[in-house]
Design a protein around this motif. Sequence first.
Motif, PDB file in Angstrom:
ATOM      1  N   GLU A   1       0.835  -1.206   0.000  1.00  0.00           N
ATOM      2  CA  GLU A   1       0.000   0.000   0.000  1.00  0.00           C
ATOM      3  C   GLU A   1       0.869   1.256   0.000  1.00  0.00           C
ATOM      4  O   GLU A   1       0.642   2.215  -0.717  1.00  0.00           O
ATOM      5  N   ARG A   2       1.887   1.198   0.826  1.00  0.00           N
ATOM      6  CA  ARG A   2       2.824   2.305   0.966  1.00  0.00           C
ATOM      7  C   ARG A   2       3.575   2.577  -0.338  1.00  0.00           C
ATOM      8  O   ARG A   2       3.748   3.716  -0.752  1.00  0.00           O
ATOM      9  N   MET A   3       4.028   1.476  -0.952  1.00  0.00           N
ATOM     10  CA  MET A   3       4.787   1.633  -2.195  1.00  0.00           C
ATOM     11  C   MET A   3       3.903   2.188  -3.295  1.00  0.00           C
ATOM     12  O   MET A   3       4.337   2.969  -4.122  1.00  0.00           O
ATOM     13  N   LYS A   4       2.664   1.759  -3.285  1.00  0.00           N
ATOM     14  CA  LYS A   4       1.715   2.259  -4.276  1.00  0.00           C
ATOM     15  C   LYS A   4       1.502   3.766  -4.093  1.00  0.00           C
ATOM     16  O   LYS A   4       1.538   4.532  -5.054  1.00  0.00           O
ATOM     17  N   LEU A   5       1.322   4.148  -2.837  1.00  0.00           N
ATOM     18  CA  LEU A   5       1.102   5.556  -2.521  1.00  0.00           C
ATOM     19  C   LEU A   5       2.317   6.403  -2.912  1.00  0.00           C
ATOM     20  O   LEU A   5       2.188   7.487  -3.486  1.00  0.00           O
ATOM     21  N   GLU A   6       3.495   5.864  -2.610  1.00  0.00           N
ATOM     22  CA  GLU A   6       4.724   6.581  -2.931  1.00  0.00           C
ATOM     23  C   GLU A   6       4.849   6.783  -4.448  1.00  0.00           C
ATOM     24  O   GLU A   6       5.196   7.861  -4.933  1.00  0.00           O
ATOM     25  N   GLN A   7       4.551   5.708  -5.174  1.00  0.00           N
ATOM     26  CA  GLN A   7       4.607   5.781  -6.631  1.00  0.00           C
ATOM     27  C   GLN A   7       3.602   6.803  -7.179  1.00  0.00           C
ATOM     28  O   GLN A   7       3.922   7.613  -8.041  1.00  0.00           O
ATOM     29  N   GLN A   8       2.405   6.763  -6.632  1.00  0.00           N
ATOM     30  CA  GLN A   8       1.351   7.719  -7.017  1.00  0.00           C
ATOM     31  C   GLN A   8       1.780   9.156  -6.750  1.00  0.00           C
ATOM     32  O   GLN A   8       1.541  10.053  -7.560  1.00  0.00           O
ATOM     33  N   LEU A   9       2.398   9.343  -5.604  1.00  0.00           N
ATOM     34  CA  LEU A   9       2.800  10.692  -5.215  1.00  0.00           C
ATOM     35  C   LEU A   9       3.915  11.206  -6.119  1.00  0.00           C
ATOM     36  O   LEU A   9       3.885  12.349  -6.584  1.00  0.00           O
ATOM     37  N   ARG A  10       4.877  10.329  -6.394  1.00  0.00           N
ATOM     38  CA  ARG A  10       5.975  10.690  -7.283  1.00  0.00           C
ATOM     39  C   ARG A  10       5.417  11.159  -8.633  1.00  0.00           C
ATOM     40  O   ARG A  10       5.783  12.201  -9.163  1.00  0.00           O
ATOM     41  N   LEU A  11       4.495  10.381  -9.133  1.00  0.00           N
ATOM     42  CA  LEU A  11       3.855  10.692 -10.417  1.00  0.00           C
ATOM     43  C   LEU A  11       3.020  11.969 -10.316  1.00  0.00           C
ATOM     44  O   LEU A  11       3.022  12.821 -11.189  1.00  0.00           O
ATOM     45  N   GLY A  12       2.297  12.041  -9.185  1.00  0.00           N
ATOM     46  CA  GLY A  12       1.439  13.201  -8.946  1.00  0.00           C
ATOM     47  C   GLY A  12       2.216  14.506  -8.962  1.00  0.00           C
ATOM     48  O   GLY A  12       1.759  15.506  -9.508  1.00  0.00           O
ATOM     49  N   ILE A  13       3.396  14.478  -8.344  1.00  0.00           N
ATOM     50  CA  ILE A  13       4.225  15.684  -8.318  1.00  0.00           C
ATOM     51  C   ILE A  13       4.631  16.059  -9.736  1.00  0.00           C
ATOM     52  O   ILE A  13       4.534  17.215 -10.150  1.00  0.00           O
ATOM     53  N   GLU A  14       5.042  15.036 -10.508  1.00  0.00           N
ATOM     54  CA  GLU A  14       5.446  15.293 -11.896  1.00  0.00           C
ATOM     55  C   GLU A  14       4.291  15.821 -12.729  1.00  0.00           C
ATOM     56  O   GLU A  14       4.460  16.642 -13.610  1.00  0.00           O
ATOM     57  N   GLN A  15       3.104  15.319 -12.441  1.00  0.00           N
ATOM     58  CA  GLN A  15       1.956  15.688 -13.264  1.00  0.00           C
ATOM     59  C   GLN A  15       1.164  16.849 -12.680  1.00  0.00           C
ATOM     60  O   GLN A  15      -0.004  17.049 -13.014  1.00  0.00           O
ATOM     61  N   ASP A  16       1.832  17.595 -11.782  1.00  0.00           N
ATOM     62  CA  ASP A  16       1.221  18.850 -11.313  1.00  0.00           C
ATOM     63  C   ASP A  16      -0.051  18.651 -10.513  1.00  0.00           C
ATOM     64  O   ASP A  16      -0.968  19.469 -10.604  1.00  0.00           O
ATOM     65  N   GLU A  17      -0.123  17.586  -9.730  1.00  0.00           N
ATOM     66  CA  GLU A  17      -1.353  17.348  -8.969  1.00  0.00           C
ATOM     67  C   GLU A  17      -1.371  18.056  -7.612  1.00  0.00           C
ATOM     68  O   GLU A  17      -2.371  18.030  -6.911  1.00  0.00           O
ATOM     69  N   LEU A  18      -0.246  18.662  -7.241  1.00  0.00           N
ATOM     70  CA  LEU A  18      -0.251  19.401  -5.977  1.00  0.00           C
ATOM     71  C   LEU A  18      -0.891  20.757  -6.187  1.00  0.00           C
ATOM     72  O   LEU A  18      -0.768  21.356  -7.253  1.00  0.00           O
ATOM     73  N   GLU A  19      -1.609  21.227  -5.185  1.00  0.00           N
ATOM     74  CA  GLU A  19      -2.078  22.609  -5.250  1.00  0.00           C
ATOM     75  C   GLU A  19      -2.015  23.251  -3.877  1.00  0.00           C
ATOM     76  O   GLU A  19      -2.029  22.570  -2.853  1.00  0.00           O
ATOM     77  N   LEU A  20      -1.922  24.564  -3.893  1.00  0.00           N
ATOM     78  CA  LEU A  20      -1.855  25.283  -2.629  1.00  0.00           C
ATOM     79  C   LEU A  20      -3.176  25.943  -2.321  1.00  0.00           C
ATOM     80  O   LEU A  20      -3.810  26.509  -3.211  1.00  0.00           O
ATOM     81  N   HIS A  21      -3.570  25.828  -1.056  1.00  0.00           N
ATOM     82  CA  HIS A  21      -4.676  26.636  -0.567  1.00  0.00           C
ATOM     83  C   HIS A  21      -4.075  27.650   0.395  1.00  0.00           C
ATOM     84  O   HIS A  21      -3.009  27.419   0.956  1.00  0.00           O
ATOM     85  N   TYR A  22      -4.759  28.777   0.520  1.00  0.00           N
ATOM     86  CA  TYR A  22      -4.222  29.852   1.345  1.00  0.00           C
ATOM     87  C   TYR A  22      -5.247  30.212   2.399  1.00  0.00           C
ATOM     88  O   TYR A  22      -6.410  30.433   2.074  1.00  0.00           O
ATOM     89  N   GLN A  23      -4.799  30.258   3.658  1.00  0.00           N
ATOM     90  CA  GLN A  23      -5.721  30.646   4.726  1.00  0.00           C
ATOM     91  C   GLN A  23      -5.348  32.039   5.239  1.00  0.00           C
ATOM     92  O   GLN A  23      -4.247  32.251   5.740  1.00  0.00           O
ATOM     93  N   PRO A  24      -6.282  32.985   5.108  1.00  0.00           N
ATOM     94  CA  PRO A  24      -6.027  34.352   5.566  1.00  0.00           C
ATOM     95  C   PRO A  24      -5.854  34.427   7.080  1.00  0.00           C
ATOM     96  O   PRO A  24      -6.474  33.659   7.827  1.00  0.00           O
ATOM     97  N   GLN A  25      -5.024  35.348   7.533  1.00  0.00           N
ATOM     98  CA  GLN A  25      -4.810  35.590   8.961  1.00  0.00           C
ATOM     99  C   GLN A  25      -5.253  37.010   9.301  1.00  0.00           C
ATOM    100  O   GLN A  25      -4.987  37.943   8.544  1.00  0.00           O
ATOM    101  N   LEU A  26      -5.897  37.148  10.446  1.00  0.00           N
ATOM    102  CA  LEU A  26      -6.416  38.445  10.873  1.00  0.00           C
ATOM    103  C   LEU A  26      -5.531  39.051  11.961  1.00  0.00           C
ATOM    104  O   LEU A  26      -5.199  38.381  12.940  1.00  0.00           O
ATOM    105  N   ASP A  27      -5.177  40.304  11.799  1.00  0.00           N
ATOM    106  CA  ASP A  27      -4.449  41.051  12.823  1.00  0.00           C
ATOM    107  C   ASP A  27      -5.464  41.582  13.837  1.00  0.00           C
ATOM    108  O   ASP A  27      -6.310  42.394  13.487  1.00  0.00           O
ATOM    109  N   LEU A  28      -5.380  41.114  15.073  1.00  0.00           N
ATOM    110  CA  LEU A  28      -6.393  41.483  16.064  1.00  0.00           C
ATOM    111  C   LEU A  28      -6.277  42.935  16.521  1.00  0.00           C
ATOM    112  O   LEU A  28      -7.240  43.515  17.015  1.00  0.00           O
TER     113      LEU A  28
END
Length: 294
Positions: free
Chosen positions: A23-50
Amino acid sequence: QAKNNGRNQLHGYSSDLSDVLAERMKLEQQLRLGIEQDELELHYQPQLDLHSGKLKGFEALVRWRHKDELRSPLSFIPLAEECGLISRIDAWVLQQACQQLVSWQQSDWPDATMSVNVSAGSIEDGSCIDLVKQTLASTGLVAHFLKLEVTESVLMRKPDDAARTMKALRKMGVELSIDDFGTGYSSLTYIKRFPFSELKIDKLFVDGVVHNAEDNALVRAIVKLGQTLNMKVVAEGVESESQQTILSRSGCDMIQGYHYAKPMPAALCDDFLATLARKRVSAYAALDEVSPRT
Ligand code: C2E
Ligand code: MG
Ligand code: MG
Ligand code: MG
């Protein structure tokens, strides 16, 4: 062959173990491929100055879009750290986050900051120094708008290496933040040795700040500690108005949490920022109406 050996030796429960490994090896392989194929994305969480009631900045949080799923960093960052893929993720996240911040700074938010989580490994081996240097150069971001978040575990494993890296980063002007404060095992002596300018109170304590006297006292103590050590204090995972009020009264500097805003893809953050900008304009307009004209 090694695998077969293991299988024979662990006869009886070997199938469980090899299932886990497979399972682990499969996930690792998927992730390696995912990184190459641009599957990562960033979300941004706003912070408030009190203090000012204004937007302070953002924290970049990585996600992995795989088929129809949006996978949480908790499901793949630990694996990435173990199999060496983390350095590529770190590099991608940093580049992406800095680029995005520059774009927001140029639009309407010149003082906004960006917090980026960095892995323990890249602090310990010092590799994030060059990475940050290159990223600042290529994006044109001014160093002090960038905050690198590290967790307490970093301070414990290889404190001398970590301290050296952090000092170099501080010298470049980058800010350092201690994440998930209170959940690790670091002693105060440790904290003092590192050049942190910000401390993030973990959601665990924030959750109880309204109804649990102990958590409430702990939050106050942590805020005091941060102030004593000259750090800004951010509360994480703030989900209600009453939490925000108590944190504000305790002297906390910033909050981050669903109450103010959830982590969002960049396009939704654009909308969020546009709404803030409209409110700002209408607030000025209102001020204009009440102030005497000359
Ligand atoms: P963290 O840095 O402590 O990030 C805060 C986590 O709390 C985020 O979870 C965020 O979505 C969540 N959160 C924020 N406000 C609220 C709230 O009001 N309620 C609740 N229930 N949750 C809230 P997320 O995005 O799943 O990230 C989990 C952890 O994964 C992060 O914890 C961080 O340690 C790690 N991580 C995320 N992005 C990266 C990255 O780019 N690189 C590395 N190395 N680690 C990352
Ligand atoms: Mg963080
Ligand atoms: Mg945290
Ligand atoms: Mg965390």
